[in-house]
Enzyme design. Structure first.
Site, PDB file in Angstrom:
ATOM      1  N   ASP A 152       0.856  -1.189   0.000  1.00  0.00           N
ATOM      2  CA  ASP A 152       0.000   0.000   0.000  1.00  0.00           C
ATOM      3  C   ASP A 152       0.891   1.237   0.000  1.00  0.00           C
ATOM      4  OD1 ASP A 152       1.073   0.277   2.530  1.00  0.00           O
ATOM      5  OD2 ASP A 152      -0.849   0.191   3.589  1.00  0.00           O
ATOM      6  N   ASP A 157       1.371   4.823   2.261  1.00  0.00           N
ATOM      7  CA  ASP A 157       0.972   5.460   3.509  1.00  0.00           C
ATOM      8  C   ASP A 157       1.457   6.910   3.539  1.00  0.00           C
ATOM      9  OD1 ASP A 157       0.317   2.722   4.845  1.00  0.00           O
ATOM     10  OD2 ASP A 157       2.422   2.498   4.284  1.00  0.00           O
ATOM     11  N   ASP A 178      -3.336   4.612   2.618  1.00  0.00           N
ATOM     12  CA  ASP A 178      -3.695   4.982   3.991  1.00  0.00           C
ATOM     13  C   ASP A 178      -3.286   6.421   4.241  1.00  0.00           C
ATOM     14  OD1 ASP A 178      -4.760   2.569   4.661  1.00  0.00           O
ATOM     15  OD2 ASP A 178      -3.160   1.964   6.029  1.00  0.00           O
TER      16      ASP A 178
HETATM   17  P1  DGT Z   1       4.126  -2.621   2.981  1.00  0.00           P
HETATM   18  O1  DGT Z   1       3.045  -1.600   2.893  1.00  0.00           O
HETATM   19  O2  DGT Z   1       3.605  -4.003   3.088  1.00  0.00           O
HETATM   20  O3  DGT Z   1       5.125  -2.486   1.919  1.00  0.00           O
HETATM   21  O4  DGT Z   1       4.944  -2.394   4.350  1.00  0.00           O
HETATM   22  P2  DGT Z   1       4.814  -1.242   5.396  1.00  0.00           P
HETATM   23  O5  DGT Z   1       6.012  -1.318   6.256  1.00  0.00           O
HETATM   24  O6  DGT Z   1       4.512   0.058   4.741  1.00  0.00           O
HETATM   25  O7  DGT Z   1       3.616  -1.719   6.297  1.00  0.00           O
HETATM   26  P3  DGT Z   1       2.165  -1.080   6.501  1.00  0.00           P
HETATM   27  O8  DGT Z   1       1.749  -0.273   5.337  1.00  0.00           O
HETATM   28  O9  DGT Z   1       1.252  -2.193   6.914  1.00  0.00           O
HETATM   29  O10 DGT Z   1       2.303  -0.155   7.768  1.00  0.00           O
HETATM   30  C1  DGT Z   1       3.231   0.896   7.823  1.00  0.00           C
HETATM   31  C2  DGT Z   1       3.659   1.120   9.209  1.00  0.00           C
HETATM   32  O11 DGT Z   1       2.642   1.751   9.950  1.00  0.00           O
HETATM   33  C3  DGT Z   1       3.937  -0.187   9.939  1.00  0.00           C
HETATM   34  O12 DGT Z   1       5.295  -0.296  10.137  1.00  0.00           O
HETATM   35  C4  DGT Z   1       3.284  -0.091  11.252  1.00  0.00           C
HETATM   36  C5  DGT Z   1       2.439   1.110  11.169  1.00  0.00           C
HETATM   37  N1  DGT Z   1       1.012   0.820  11.288  1.00  0.00           N
HETATM   38  C6  DGT Z   1       0.248   0.064  10.489  1.00  0.00           C
HETATM   39  N2  DGT Z   1      -1.027   0.088  10.880  1.00  0.00           N
HETATM   40  C7  DGT Z   1      -1.055   0.892  11.963  1.00  0.00           C
HETATM   41  C8  DGT Z   1      -2.083   1.352  12.833  1.00  0.00           C
HETATM   42  O13 DGT Z   1      -3.259   1.010  12.707  1.00  0.00           O
HETATM   43  N3  DGT Z   1      -1.714   2.217  13.828  1.00  0.00           N
HETATM   44  C9  DGT Z   1      -0.427   2.606  14.009  1.00  0.00           C
HETATM   45  N4  DGT Z   1      -0.120   3.443  14.992  1.00  0.00           N
HETATM   46  N5  DGT Z   1       0.559   2.198  13.209  1.00  0.00           N
HETATM   47  C10 DGT Z   1       0.241   1.357  12.214  1.00  0.00           C
HETATM   48 MG    MG Z   2       2.741   0.384   3.640  1.00  0.00          MG
END
Ligand code: DGT
Ligand code: MG
Length: 396
Positions: free
Chosen positions: A204, A206, A320
């Site tokens: 996704d 963010d 997001d």
């Molecule tokens: P991806 O999108 O799969 O390439 O990997 P990321 O590291 O971007 O993971 P993602 O998009 O699920 O979440 C980004 C970061 O945001 C993750 O390291 C933890 C944090 N995060 C995710 N969901 C929530 C939430 O509901 N609340 C808070 N405070 N942090 C969150």
């Molecule tokens: Mg992400």
């Protein structure tokens, strides 16, 4: 002759937030195997086991070179009996029998396919499997009632299971930036999540949005969403209110510390036009250069053979949006940059080693009974007694 450099034991600190973990991983075979077992545990709602495998994988990601023998692993933290058995199996036989049989299992395959639908978690998928639903066809035929998120998730299944490229993220960033400044001049937008850590693809995109004047960010999210919606950019959106502020007035504690922000989960419609509009046309790829990472699964993707995938002039992307007041911005930035394990380890470090509570809003010192202010990530690391780790080295 023994190559001493090969048998020399590795050494790493035990918390992932004490380590520098770049995207350069010398042990992908081992970490992929452990990550798959972690994922399988999480999909089976065995979170403790999931974290154990994630921690073990993260230790291996931090090693400066490939593991050549079990003796090198002596004394490393977070490597439990189970993880060591998996590693040994791979080093000796080239593969782990447990990982291979998990990958082949009908239950794992069904959980993967069903949780691949946006809005479907492990619990829902488990319920469906017990009702005999193992794939998308069965879901559509015999289907239970789907909520709005799941309907949108199913509709855009193929797109949402394609990795998002950095150039797609940048193209969406330009649209969101334009929307942000037109609804609230002076507001700032920052790319967070995996792309801030330097990842080239993600599941996704963010974004974190704030305004340099405290309080000006109030009411920004609904305006932003309306703007994007009126321009036809949103295929789905759900905004959650900022219950963090509300919780100050009443006794009701927010259900989890994950959703206190004004936050918008959306499915964004990225058109070819927007892609072309980016400042980096040379990095554009049609539908992304990568194939989806389905863990080698044969997903049942051809729901509608009459609409060949990849020939429509747009793609759906999970986006997001998070809005934070400037006073919490550094905590939000740190909390939303990830990786998920790095965040978890930061909070564990804060609690266990410093008697502090860290969230995406604040840092509380239990010994001094006070909040510790910070206007940058560097200050938060300093409060925690940790060396600063830049985003590109938080890929634990
Ligand atoms: P991806 O999108 O799969 O390439 O990997 P990321 O590291 O971007 O993971 P993602 O998009 O699920 O979440 C980004 C970061 O945001 C993750 O390291 C933890 C944090 N995060 C995710 N969901 C929530 C939430 O509901 N609340 C808070 N405070 N942090 C969150
Ligand atoms: Mg992400």
């Amino acid at each position: 002759l023994v190559n001493l450099s090969e048998v020399a034991a590795f050494s790493v600190p035990s918390y992932a937030c004490q380590r520098r973990t770049t995207l350069e991983n010398h042990n992908t075979v081992l970490t992929d195997a452990l990550s798959l077992l972690a994922e399988n545990a999480e999909l089976s709602e065995e979170d403790g086991r999931g974290v154990a495998f994630r921690r073990a994988a993260a230790v291996l990601k931090a090693l400066p070179k490939p593991v050549a023998s079990m003796t090198q692993l002596r004394g490393l933290p977070c490597l439990g009996e189970h993880s060591l058995r998996v590693i040994k199996d791979i080093l000796e036989n080239g593969a782990s029998s447990e990982v291979e049989s998990t990958k082949q299992s009908e239950r794992y395959k069904a959980l993967k396919v069903l949780t691949g639908i946006f809005g479907v978690g492990a619990r829902t998928a488990d319920r469906w499997i017990r009702d005999g639903i193992h794939n998308l066809r069965q879901l559509q035929d015999s289907g239970p009632t789907l909520n709005r998120a799941q309907q949108a998730g199913l509709e855009h299944y193929d797109d949402l299971n394609q990795p998002v490229s950095k150039s797609d993220a940048d193209a969406i960033g330009e649209v969101v930036e334009k929307a942000v400044v037109s609804v609230l001049p002076g507001a700032h937008m920052t790319l967070i999540g995996g792309f801030r850590r330097g990842k080239l693809t993600g599941h996704d995109v963010d974004f974190l949005i704030t305004h340099p004047e405290e309080g000006r960010e109030v009411g920004l999210m609904p305006k932003l969403v309306s703007w994007l919606e009126s321009q036809g950019f949103l295929l789905y959106q759900k905004t959650t209110r900022n219950s963090y502020l509300e919780s100050k007035d009443g006794p009701a504690r927010p259900a989890s510390n994950m959703d206190r922000f004004e936050r918008c989960f959306s499915i964004f419609k990225l058109t070819k036009e927007e892609k072309r509009g980016t400042k980096h046309p040379e990095t554009l790829t049609e539908n992304g250069a990568q194939t989806p990472d389905n863990g080698g699964l044969d997903l049942d993707l051809d729901l509608d053979q009459t609409k060949p995938a990849g020939h429509k002039p747009w793609r759906a992307v999970r986006v997001d949006l998070v809005v934070s007041p400037i006073s919490q911005f550094a905590f939000a930035l740190l909390g939303w940059t990830g990786s998920k394990l790095f965040e978890r380890e930061l909070r564990r470090w804060a609690g266990h080693e410093k008697s502090m509570s860290l969230s995406s809003h604040a840092l509380y010192d239990n010994r001094q009974s006070k909040y510790l202010r910070a206007t940058s990530e560097e200050e938060i690391f300093a409060h925690l007694g940790l060396e600063f780790v830049p985003p590109s080295e938080r890929n634990a």
